[in-house]
Design an enzyme around this catalytic site. Structure first.
Site, PDB file in Angstrom:
ATOM      1  N   SER A 140      59.152  16.964  63.335  1.00 51.34           N
ATOM      2  CA  SER A 140      58.149  17.611  62.473  1.00 51.34           C
ATOM      3  C   SER A 140      58.769  17.852  61.108  1.00 51.34           C
ATOM      4  O   SER A 140      59.995  18.017  60.986  1.00 51.34           O
ATOM      5  CB  SER A 140      57.736  18.967  63.062  1.00 51.34           C
ATOM      6  OG  SER A 140      56.988  19.702  62.117  1.00 51.34           O
ATOM      7  N   TYR A 153      60.061  26.985  66.548  1.00 55.37           N
ATOM      8  CA  TYR A 153      59.578  25.597  66.500  1.00 55.37           C
ATOM      9  C   TYR A 153      60.421  24.772  65.524  1.00 55.37           C
ATOM     10  O   TYR A 153      60.854  23.660  65.832  1.00 55.37           O
ATOM     11  CB  TYR A 153      58.111  25.620  66.087  1.00 55.37           C
ATOM     12  CG  TYR A 153      57.447  24.268  65.952  1.00 55.37           C
ATOM     13  CD1 TYR A 153      56.916  23.615  67.065  1.00 55.37           C
ATOM     14  CD2 TYR A 153      57.318  23.647  64.705  1.00 55.37           C
ATOM     15  CE1 TYR A 153      56.284  22.383  66.936  1.00 55.37           C
ATOM     16  CE2 TYR A 153      56.683  22.422  64.576  1.00 55.37           C
ATOM     17  CZ  TYR A 153      56.170  21.790  65.692  1.00 55.37           C
ATOM     18  OH  TYR A 153      55.537  20.570  65.561  1.00 55.37           O
ATOM     19  N   ALA A 154      60.655  25.336  64.328  1.00 52.80           N
ATOM     20  CA  ALA A 154      61.421  24.606  63.318  1.00 52.80           C
ATOM     21  C   ALA A 154      62.851  24.351  63.802  1.00 52.80           C
ATOM     22  O   ALA A 154      63.408  23.269  63.595  1.00 52.80           O
ATOM     23  CB  ALA A 154      61.432  25.398  62.006  1.00 52.80           C
ATOM     24  N   ALA A 155      63.442  25.352  64.478  1.00 52.14           N
ATOM     25  CA  ALA A 155      64.800  25.180  64.998  1.00 52.14           C
ATOM     26  C   ALA A 155      64.829  24.086  66.064  1.00 52.14           C
ATOM     27  O   ALA A 155      65.729  23.232  66.089  1.00 52.14           O
ATOM     28  CB  ALA A 155      65.307  26.501  65.585  1.00 52.14           C
ATOM     29  N   LYS A 157      62.727  21.548  66.384  1.00 50.35           N
ATOM     30  CA  LYS A 157      62.475  20.232  65.788  1.00 50.35           C
ATOM     31  C   LYS A 157      63.684  19.750  64.973  1.00 50.35           C
ATOM     32  O   LYS A 157      63.989  18.558  64.941  1.00 50.35           O
ATOM     33  CB  LYS A 157      61.212  20.268  64.920  1.00 50.35           C
ATOM     34  CG  LYS A 157      59.924  20.481  65.722  1.00 50.35           C
ATOM     35  CD  LYS A 157      59.683  19.360  66.721  1.00 50.35           C
ATOM     36  CE  LYS A 157      58.283  19.428  67.320  1.00 50.35           C
ATOM     37  NZ  LYS A 157      58.022  18.332  68.271  1.00 50.35           N
ATOM     38  N   ILE A 186      48.725  17.040  60.805  1.00 50.98           N
ATOM     39  CA  ILE A 186      47.922  15.992  61.435  1.00 50.98           C
ATOM     40  C   ILE A 186      46.734  16.662  62.135  1.00 50.98           C
ATOM     41  O   ILE A 186      46.894  17.724  62.767  1.00 50.98           O
ATOM     42  CB  ILE A 186      48.780  15.212  62.471  1.00 50.98           C
ATOM     43  CG1 ILE A 186      50.112  14.734  61.841  1.00 50.98           C
ATOM     44  CG2 ILE A 186      47.984  14.046  63.059  1.00 50.98           C
ATOM     45  CD1 ILE A 186      49.983  13.808  60.649  1.00 50.98           C
TER      46      ILE A 186
HETATM   47  N1  LIG Z   1      49.637  17.960  64.795  1.00 47.91           N
HETATM   48  C1  LIG Z   1      50.552  18.115  63.860  1.00 47.91           C
HETATM   49  O1  LIG Z   1      50.237  18.390  62.687  1.00 47.91           O
HETATM   50  C2  LIG Z   1      52.014  17.932  64.170  1.00 47.91           C
HETATM   51  C3  LIG Z   1      52.911  18.027  63.105  1.00 47.91           C
HETATM   52  C4  LIG Z   1      54.255  17.850  63.348  1.00 47.91           C
HETATM   53  C5  LIG Z   1      54.698  17.574  64.620  1.00 47.91           C
HETATM   54  N2  LIG Z   1      53.814  17.507  65.639  1.00 47.91           N
HETATM   55  C6  LIG Z   1      54.333  17.223  66.968  1.00 47.91           C
HETATM   56  O2  LIG Z   1      53.648  16.123  67.533  1.00 47.91           O
HETATM   57  C7  LIG Z   1      53.643  16.248  68.945  1.00 47.91           C
HETATM   58  C8  LIG Z   1      52.220  16.099  69.450  1.00 47.91           C
HETATM   59  O3  LIG Z   1      51.439  17.169  68.926  1.00 47.91           O
HETATM   60  P1  LIG Z   1      49.839  17.118  68.841  1.00 47.91           P
HETATM   61  O4  LIG Z   1      49.471  17.384  67.453  1.00 47.91           O
HETATM   62  O5  LIG Z   1      49.347  15.895  69.522  1.00 47.91           O
HETATM   63  O6  LIG Z   1      49.505  18.431  69.676  1.00 47.91           O
HETATM   64  P2  LIG Z   1      48.600  18.646  70.957  1.00 47.91           P
HETATM   65  O7  LIG Z   1      48.586  20.103  71.195  1.00 47.91           O
HETATM   66  O8  LIG Z   1      47.318  17.925  70.793  1.00 47.91           O
HETATM   67  O9  LIG Z   1      49.439  17.917  72.105  1.00 47.91           O
HETATM   68  C9  LIG Z   1      50.577  18.474  72.690  1.00 47.91           C
HETATM   69  C10 LIG Z   1      50.580  18.070  74.143  1.00 47.91           C
HETATM   70  O10 LIG Z   1      51.786  18.578  74.747  1.00 47.91           O
HETATM   71  C11 LIG Z   1      51.442  18.994  76.043  1.00 47.91           C
HETATM   72  N3  LIG Z   1      52.411  19.964  76.581  1.00 47.91           N
HETATM   73  C12 LIG Z   1      52.580  21.251  76.212  1.00 47.91           C
HETATM   74  N4  LIG Z   1      53.516  21.828  76.993  1.00 47.91           N
HETATM   75  C13 LIG Z   1      53.940  20.875  77.859  1.00 47.91           C
HETATM   76  C14 LIG Z   1      54.874  20.865  78.918  1.00 47.91           C
HETATM   77  N5  LIG Z   1      55.561  21.973  79.267  1.00 47.91           N
HETATM   78  N6  LIG Z   1      55.066  19.707  79.593  1.00 47.91           N
HETATM   79  C15 LIG Z   1      54.362  18.593  79.268  1.00 47.91           C
HETATM   80  N7  LIG Z   1      53.447  18.545  78.292  1.00 47.91           N
HETATM   81  C16 LIG Z   1      53.238  19.685  77.592  1.00 47.91           C
HETATM   82  C17 LIG Z   1      50.063  19.621  75.906  1.00 47.91           C
HETATM   83  O11 LIG Z   1      49.398  19.700  77.163  1.00 47.91           O
HETATM   84  C18 LIG Z   1      49.395  18.676  74.929  1.00 47.91           C
HETATM   85  O12 LIG Z   1      48.677  17.649  75.582  1.00 47.91           O
HETATM   86  C19 LIG Z   1      54.263  17.606  69.252  1.00 47.91           C
HETATM   87  O13 LIG Z   1      55.628  17.433  69.579  1.00 47.91           O
HETATM   88  C20 LIG Z   1      54.146  18.352  67.956  1.00 47.91           C
HETATM   89  O14 LIG Z   1      55.114  19.348  67.827  1.00 47.91           O
HETATM   90  C21 LIG Z   1      52.469  17.672  65.453  1.00 47.91           C
END
Ligand SMILES: NC(=O)c1ccc[n+]([C@@H]2O[C@H](COP(=O)([O-])OP(=O)(O)OC[C@H]3O[C@@H](n4cnc5c(N)ncnc54)[C@H](O)[C@@H]3O)[C@@H](O)[C@H]2O)c1
Length: 247
Positions: A140, A153-155, A157, A186
């Site tokens: 991230s 979260y930042a730590a 990532k 996103i």
């Molecule tokens: N959406 C953004 O703006 C954004 C930005 C930077 C990074 N990210 C990263 O991208 C990745 C996907 O995020 P997203 O936007 O699709 O979010 P999202 O919430 O739509 O998806 C996250 C998924 O992780 C699953 N999850 C949570 N805890 C879990 C566990 N213990 N075991 C297995 N699965 C688990 C959830 O059920 C969910 O389906 C994440 O790692 C997030 O940190 C997202």
């Protein structure tokens, strides 16, 4: 050169916005995709949308915070397909928490999902990855710049970024490439709360003036896993419409 015919791709967090889009893109390029998520029903629905027969897309309930559960998932993939060609770690949680309210449990939960899960999945998959395989870890922009109200979260990532680079060096002699993607904002349910609180400010400081789509992250993950990126390892690709460079 983005052709994943007969390749086996395991995606964690595959029921989420970015995970689902990534699975769609790999599957569209010929891969057999295994969708793992804590939300087993969501993963099942997403897999069924790709292939209702279950031959080229199937799901499995998975808690990424458990190494034993992750070993079980990898064992099931290997029992069915014999190997893993690409691992994508997309499971994540992003709960806001001021630093003075960050108790041990909230710190541990966020580290467990966002960081421990990446180690567990990587460690379990490596023995079943052949030369030419790759990993794509979703970090991230928060891992580079920090994130107020999300220090945990930042730590986590930031640690994913350095874990990816360490794995890249260690696994290069085995022919396994490891890269990270750092999305900005996103449009998935993960960012609904943040956008409601600070959306105008974030969009105003994003040169492209909009949120990204999950497909725009999935496309970069597919590129990094493809033959087009065959000499790319230990890299991080930012996907944020210029937000990182502008602020
Ligand atoms: N959406 C953004 O703006 C954004 C930005 C930077 C990074 N990210 C990263 O991208 C990745 C996907 O995020 P997203 O936007 O699709 O979010 P999202 O919430 O739509 O998806 C996250 C998924 O992780 C699953 N999850 C949570 N805890 C879990 C566990 N213990 N075991 C297995 N699965 C688990 C959830 O059920 C969910 O389906 C994440 O790692 C997030 O940190 C997202």
């Amino acid at each position: 050169m983005i052709d994943f015919e007969a390749k086996v791709v395991l995606v964690t967090g595959a029921a989420g916005g970015i995970g689902r889009a990534t699975c769609r893109m790999f599957h569209g390029a010929g891969a057999c995709v295994v969708l793992a998520d804590l939300d087993g029903e969501g993963a099942r629905r997403a897999a069924a949308e790709l292939d209702s027969s279950g031959d080229t897309a199937w799901s499995i309930a998975h808690d990424t915070t458990s190494s034993a559960d992750t070993d079980r998932v990898v064992a099931e993939v290997v029992a069915r397909h014999g190997r893993i060609d690409c691992l994508v770690t997309a499971a994540g949680v992003f709960p806001p928490r001021p630093i003075l309210e960050m108790d041990d449990a909230s710190w541990r939960t966020v580290m467990a999902v966002n960081l421990d899960g990446v180690l567990y999945a990587s460690r379990a998959a490596i023995p079943f990855m052949e030369p030419g395989s790759s990993m794509g870890h979703i970090a991230s922009v928060a891992g580079h710049r920090g994130s107020p109200m999300h220090a945990h979260y930042a730590a986590a990532k930031g640690a994913v970024l350095s874990l990816s680079r360490s794995l890249a060096s260690e696994l290069a002699p085995l022919g396994i490439r490891v890269n990270a993607v750092s999305p900005g904002i996103i449009a998935t349910t993960m960012t609904d709360g943040l956008m409601a609180r600070k959306g105008d400010m974030i969009l105003a400081s994003t040169p492209m003036g909009r949120m990204g789509t999950a497909e725009e992250v999935g496309g970069v993950i597919c590129f990094l896993a493809s033959e087009l990126a065959s000499f790319v390892t230990g890299e991080t690709v930012h996907v944020n419409g210029g937000w990182y460079i502008a602020s």
